[in-house]
Design a protein around this motif. Structure first.
Motif, PDB file in Angstrom:
ATOM      1  N   THR A  69     107.710 113.687  87.140  1.00  0.00           N
ATOM      2  CA  THR A  69     106.547 113.424  86.304  1.00  0.00           C
ATOM      3  C   THR A  69     105.743 112.301  86.944  1.00  0.00           C
ATOM      4  O   THR A  69     106.074 111.800  88.016  1.00  0.00           O
ATOM      5  CB  THR A  69     106.974 113.003  84.885  1.00  0.00           C
ATOM      6  N   LYS A  70     104.684 111.898  86.256  1.00  0.00           N
ATOM      7  CA  LYS A  70     103.894 110.776  86.737  1.00  0.00           C
ATOM      8  C   LYS A  70     104.777 109.525  86.794  1.00  0.00           C
ATOM      9  O   LYS A  70     105.512 109.244  85.858  1.00  0.00           O
ATOM     10  CB  LYS A  70     102.714 110.539  85.801  1.00  0.00           C
ATOM     11  N   PRO A  71     104.739 108.770  87.901  1.00  0.00           N
ATOM     12  CA  PRO A  71     105.639 107.606  88.032  1.00  0.00           C
ATOM     13  C   PRO A  71     105.297 106.500  87.044  1.00  0.00           C
ATOM     14  O   PRO A  71     104.161 106.382  86.570  1.00  0.00           O
ATOM     15  CB  PRO A  71     105.418 107.152  89.473  1.00  0.00           C
ATOM     16  N   MET A  72     106.281 105.691  86.745  1.00  0.00           N
ATOM     17  CA  MET A  72     106.106 104.535  85.877  1.00  0.00           C
ATOM     18  C   MET A  72     105.178 103.520  86.559  1.00  0.00           C
ATOM     19  O   MET A  72     105.353 103.218  87.745  1.00  0.00           O
ATOM     20  CB  MET A  72     107.485 103.941  85.589  1.00  0.00           C
ATOM     21  N   PRO A  73     104.205 102.946  85.850  1.00  0.00           N
ATOM     22  CA  PRO A  73     103.257 102.015  86.502  1.00  0.00           C
ATOM     23  C   PRO A  73     103.934 100.795  87.107  1.00  0.00           C
ATOM     24  O   PRO A  73     103.550 100.346  88.183  1.00  0.00           O
ATOM     25  CB  PRO A  73     102.320 101.613  85.356  1.00  0.00           C
ATOM     26  N   THR A  74     104.953 100.244  86.424  1.00  0.00           N
ATOM     27  CA  THR A  74     105.633  99.043  86.911  1.00  0.00           C
ATOM     28  C   THR A  74     106.990  99.423  87.476  1.00  0.00           C
ATOM     29  O   THR A  74     107.871  99.875  86.741  1.00  0.00           O
ATOM     30  CB  THR A  74     105.814  98.015  85.776  1.00  0.00           C
ATOM     31  N   LYS A  75     107.169  99.238  88.775  1.00  0.00           N
ATOM     32  CA  LYS A  75     108.470  99.510  89.389  1.00  0.00           C
ATOM     33  C   LYS A  75     109.479  98.485  88.872  1.00  0.00           C
ATOM     34  O   LYS A  75     109.179  97.295  88.810  1.00  0.00           O
ATOM     35  CB  LYS A  75     108.371  99.447  90.909  1.00  0.00           C
ATOM     36  N   ARG A  76     110.685  98.959  88.546  1.00  0.00           N
ATOM     37  CA  ARG A  76     111.669  98.032  87.988  1.00  0.00           C
ATOM     38  C   ARG A  76     113.063  98.634  87.934  1.00  0.00           C
ATOM     39  O   ARG A  76     113.235  99.841  88.046  1.00  0.00           O
ATOM     40  CB  ARG A  76     111.237  97.583  86.595  1.00  0.00           C
ATOM     41  N   TYR A  86     105.782 106.295  77.842  1.00  0.00           N
ATOM     42  CA  TYR A  86     105.459 107.554  78.522  1.00  0.00           C
ATOM     43  C   TYR A  86     105.320 108.663  77.488  1.00  0.00           C
ATOM     44  O   TYR A  86     106.239 108.916  76.698  1.00  0.00           O
ATOM     45  CB  TYR A  86     106.554 107.917  79.523  1.00  0.00           C
ATOM     46  N   ASP A  87     104.160 109.312  77.465  1.00  0.00           N
ATOM     47  CA  ASP A  87     103.897 110.447  76.587  1.00  0.00           C
ATOM     48  C   ASP A  87     104.388 111.709  77.293  1.00  0.00           C
ATOM     49  O   ASP A  87     103.794 112.163  78.267  1.00  0.00           O
ATOM     50  CB  ASP A  87     102.399 110.529  76.295  1.00  0.00           C
ATOM     51  N   ILE A  88     105.490 112.279  76.794  1.00  0.00           N
ATOM     52  CA  ILE A  88     106.126 113.413  77.471  1.00  0.00           C
ATOM     53  C   ILE A  88     105.207 114.625  77.500  1.00  0.00           C
ATOM     54  O   ILE A  88     105.079 115.301  78.527  1.00  0.00           O
ATOM     55  CB  ILE A  88     107.457 113.753  76.775  1.00  0.00           C
ATOM     56  N   GLU A  89     104.567 114.929  76.385  1.00  0.00           N
ATOM     57  CA  GLU A  89     103.747 116.145  76.299  1.00  0.00           C
ATOM     58  C   GLU A  89     102.528 116.080  77.200  1.00  0.00           C
ATOM     59  O   GLU A  89     102.112 117.082  77.777  1.00  0.00           O
ATOM     60  CB  GLU A  89     103.325 116.382  74.843  1.00  0.00           C
ATOM     61  N   ASN A  90     101.921 114.899  77.340  1.00  0.00           N
ATOM     62  CA  ASN A  90     100.672 114.775  78.102  1.00  0.00           C
ATOM     63  C   ASN A  90     100.854 114.151  79.480  1.00  0.00           C
ATOM     64  O   ASN A  90      99.879 113.981  80.210  1.00  0.00           O
ATOM     65  CB  ASN A  90      99.663 113.950  77.294  1.00  0.00           C
ATOM     66  N   ASP A  91     102.105 113.786  79.843  1.00  0.00           N
ATOM     67  CA  ASP A  91     102.406 113.200  81.151  1.00  0.00           C
ATOM     68  C   ASP A  91     101.513 111.990  81.420  1.00  0.00           C
ATOM     69  O   ASP A  91     100.859 111.882  82.460  1.00  0.00           O
ATOM     70  CB  ASP A  91     102.238 114.256  82.253  1.00  0.00           C
ATOM     71  N   TRP A 122     101.167 107.518  80.957  1.00  0.00           N
ATOM     72  CA  TRP A 122     101.762 106.207  80.689  1.00  0.00           C
ATOM     73  C   TRP A 122     100.732 105.301  80.030  1.00  0.00           C
ATOM     74  O   TRP A 122      99.540 105.377  80.324  1.00  0.00           O
ATOM     75  CB  TRP A 122     102.241 105.556  81.978  1.00  0.00           C
ATOM     76  N   LYS A 123     101.209 104.406  79.161  1.00  0.00           N
ATOM     77  CA  LYS A 123     100.330 103.458  78.474  1.00  0.00           C
ATOM     78  C   LYS A 123     101.043 102.111  78.373  1.00  0.00           C
ATOM     79  O   LYS A 123     102.248 102.044  78.125  1.00  0.00           O
ATOM     80  CB  LYS A 123      99.978 103.980  77.084  1.00  0.00           C
TER      81      LYS A 123
END
Length: 622
Positions: free
Chosen positions: A217-224, A255-260, A262-263
């Motif tokens: 999926t779309k990667p997480m904005p903050t690597k951690r 992470y919004d699973i349905e819309n792929d 991140w917020k």
């Protein structure tokens, strides 16, 4: 010369003395400490409060005795007896004086005899020793993912509780440890983590259990790494963690699973990693962890308002532990603070008490823990010396379900009743898989009942001691007066040769007998090819079979089956006739055959279309 110097000093004192006086007068009395939280276990009570501006120290009155707590905003009252009540007040101090006392607070230590975890026993060991991995339960099977052992562990292991066996299911596309995992709709989301090549990760790999396939999926904005995650309402909330650039994090992303998508959400009050996060009554409790210090802070995130509040301190701070909801409490397992722990505690947010349970046989941290079918599994981890493959298991005690559970049909509604336990007990009702909070009432009404739809209900109690067992199911169908029918799939079975057997039940009302049935099914044509000779002859309980016919539409992935069921009643009474059909098909890969529609014709020519086929493993009507 000496006289001149003295004169200059006198002049300076005269000039600056009003200024110094003003500065001294600027210091005001400190305000009374606020947001005082209190937690307890059976031998310790912990107070915490907000920092007071211009305070240099704090005093705590403990059972009438005033104690100087220095500059600390946490006070630990230790070496107490179980079930004893103690009183506290707090005030702030500075050079000007002391604030007013806070309101009197009373707290009782916990009852150590309130045990909800049974004797802990050793279970089947995992194949590869590991720690810093993820563990989830899906469809009554446990999956452990990644981690570190004798090097990075790049596999997913699956546990079958019926056969008591572990097997290596697949390999990870991204090698990692200290990742977080979340199960959602038969998929496992593997988020973040760390490896030597990429360092901290933002990658999100998704494993589809049914298809045995990977996607990203779309990667997480903050690597951690070392963060905590919670799934709620088709969203995955990620809290804190650590990376080399920013060190300990207070970042919260969802992470919004349905819309792929991140917020970024409201950040945590305390930066931390290696903590626990648990969904409890539509709020997320974040506790413990590490940010250079071992933490015990409990902070609560309100999902609806995107706000935080402090809740107090864990009596025993720790990091690298497991936390999960259990019996309407939060279970805290193992962890580390100068030494590995073997403790299991239950934290009740309603009264802020922590109760020690039976201990693990082996101290450990960075392990996995899962509750499956009322049993706790504690898996792997490390004890500082080496990675572990030991699995321990314990049964979670539950009270009996509410008694005298009854269903009453009232025209267009159903009334459920059961015996009330006491005036403080809450109840939860499950209606066709949806769990509804029924408050303190022991009566439940289900309105707007649909014709020819099957409803199934059960109830359980929520008390101060925890959540009870579920009652047995009550089922109901409101039949129409005209010929009608409905269908459901009772169970599915796959064997090692890729044969899938579906038990399809057809229930009819006001129909003399089914003369013919046309069943339309579908399959995923991208993952599966079905050839004519790969479908066995249909199997029926009855020998009366006038004809049967199978037609495959391979382009659209549909299967049409015409068959005669005349006289082939599996069960009947005054209300309904029930027919059972066993569909057995051989596929070239594991898949799920979906029954789309059923058309029936009875012996006198009535035609009924069944467009809703319930794919549920639910009990019989009888």
């Amino acid at each position: 010369m000496r006289k001149k110097r003295c004169l200059i000093l006198i002049v300076l004192c005269i000039v600056f003395s009003p200024i110094l006086k003003i500065k001294a007068e600027d210091v005001t009395l400190p305000k009374t400490p606020t947001n005082i939280n209190i937690t307890a276990n059976d031998n310790k009570i912990v107070l915490s409060w907000n920092i007071v501006e211009n305070a240099i120290e704090y005093e705590v009155e403990v059972d009438g005795i005033v104690i100087n707590n220095s500059y600390l905003t946490v006070f630990e009252h230790e070496h107490l007896l179980p079930l004893t009540t103690h009183q506290y007040k707090v005030r702030a101090v500075n050079k000007k004086g002391k604030s007013e006392w806070s309101s009197l607070i009373q707290q009782k230590t916990a009852n150590p005899k309130l045990q909800e975890i049974n004797v802990i026993k050793t279970n089947k060991e995992i194949i590869q020793p590991r720690y810093g991995f993820g563990a989830v339960e899906v469809n009554n099977e446990i999956y452990i993912i990644g981690g570190y052992g004798n090097g990075y562990v790049n596999t997913i292991e699956k546990y079958n509780s019926i056969e008591n066996t572990w097997e290596i299911k697949t390999n990870l596309p991204t090698m990692r440890t200290q990742a977080n995992v979340v199960a959602h709709n038969n998929k496992i989301y593997i988020i973040g983590g760390y490896n030597n090549n990429d360092k901290e990760l933002g990658t999100v790999d998704v494993y589809d259990i049914e298809k045995d396939k990977w996607m990203q999926t779309k990667p997480m904005p903050t690597k951690r790494r070392g963060m905590a995650t919670v799934e709620y309402n088709n969203k995955i909330y990620v809290f804190g963690g650590y990376n080399e650039a920013e060190k300990s994090l207070d970042t919260v992303e969802v992470y919004d699973i349905e819309n792929d998508l991140w917020k970024i959400m409201q950040q945590m009050p305390t930066k931390r990693s290696l903590m626990g996060a648990v969904l409890y009554h539509d709020k997320i409790y974040v506790m413990g962890g590490y940010n250079g210090f071992v933490l015990g802070d409990i902070e609560v995130y309100d999902i609806l308002s995107d706000t935080w509040e402090t809740k107090g301190q864990m009596p025993v701070p720790r990091h690298s532990f497991n936390a999960m909801q259990c019996n309407d409490k939060i279970m805290i397992i193992g962890g580390y603070n100068t030494v590995p722990f073997n403790t299991i505690e239950l934290y009740n947010p309603k009264d802020n008490k922590f109760i020690f349970q039976n201990s693990l046989n082996k101290s450990r941290y960075s392990m996995g823990a899962v509750i499956m079918q009322d049993e706790l599994y504690v898996i792997g981890g490390t004890n500082e010396a080496s990675p572990m493959n030991i699995v321990e298991k314990a049964y979670i005690k539950k009270d009996e379900a509410p008694t005298n559970f009854n269903l009453e049909d009232r025209d267009n509604e159903i009334r459920l009743t059961w015996d009330k336990i006491d005036s403080k007990t809450f109840y939860e009702v499950e209606v066709n898989g949806d769990r509804l909070n029924n408050g303190l009432s022991n009566t439940f009404l289900k309105k707007d009942i649909k014709v020819n739809k099957k409803y199934y209900f059960r109830v359980r109690a929520i008390t101060d001691k925890g959540i009870s067992k579920w009652s047995s199911f009550k089922t109901y169908i409101k039949y129409s007066s005209k010929p009608c029918a409905y269908a459901y799939i009772g169970d599915r079975n796959n064997d090692k040769d890729n044969y899938e057997t579906i038990s399809l039940y057809i229930m009819t009302k006001n129909i003399n007998d089914i003369y013919a049935a046309e069943i339309e099914g579908s399959f995923d044509i991208e993952d599966l090819i079905i050839e004519d000779n790969n479908i066995e002859q249909l199997l029926f309980p009855s020998e009366k079979q006038s004809y049967q016919y199978i037609d495959l539409d391979k382009k659209k992935g549909r299967i049409y089956i015409n068959l005669s069921l005349e006289g082939d009643q599996h069960q009947n009474n005054e209300l309904v006739n029930m027919y059972k059909i066993l569909l057995k098909m051989k596929t070239l890969d594991t898949t799920k055959i979906i029954i789309k529609k059923i058309n029936l014709v009875d012996s006198i020519g009535h035609r009924i279309d069944i467009t809703d086929v319930y794919d549920l493993d639910i009990p019989s009507l009888y």
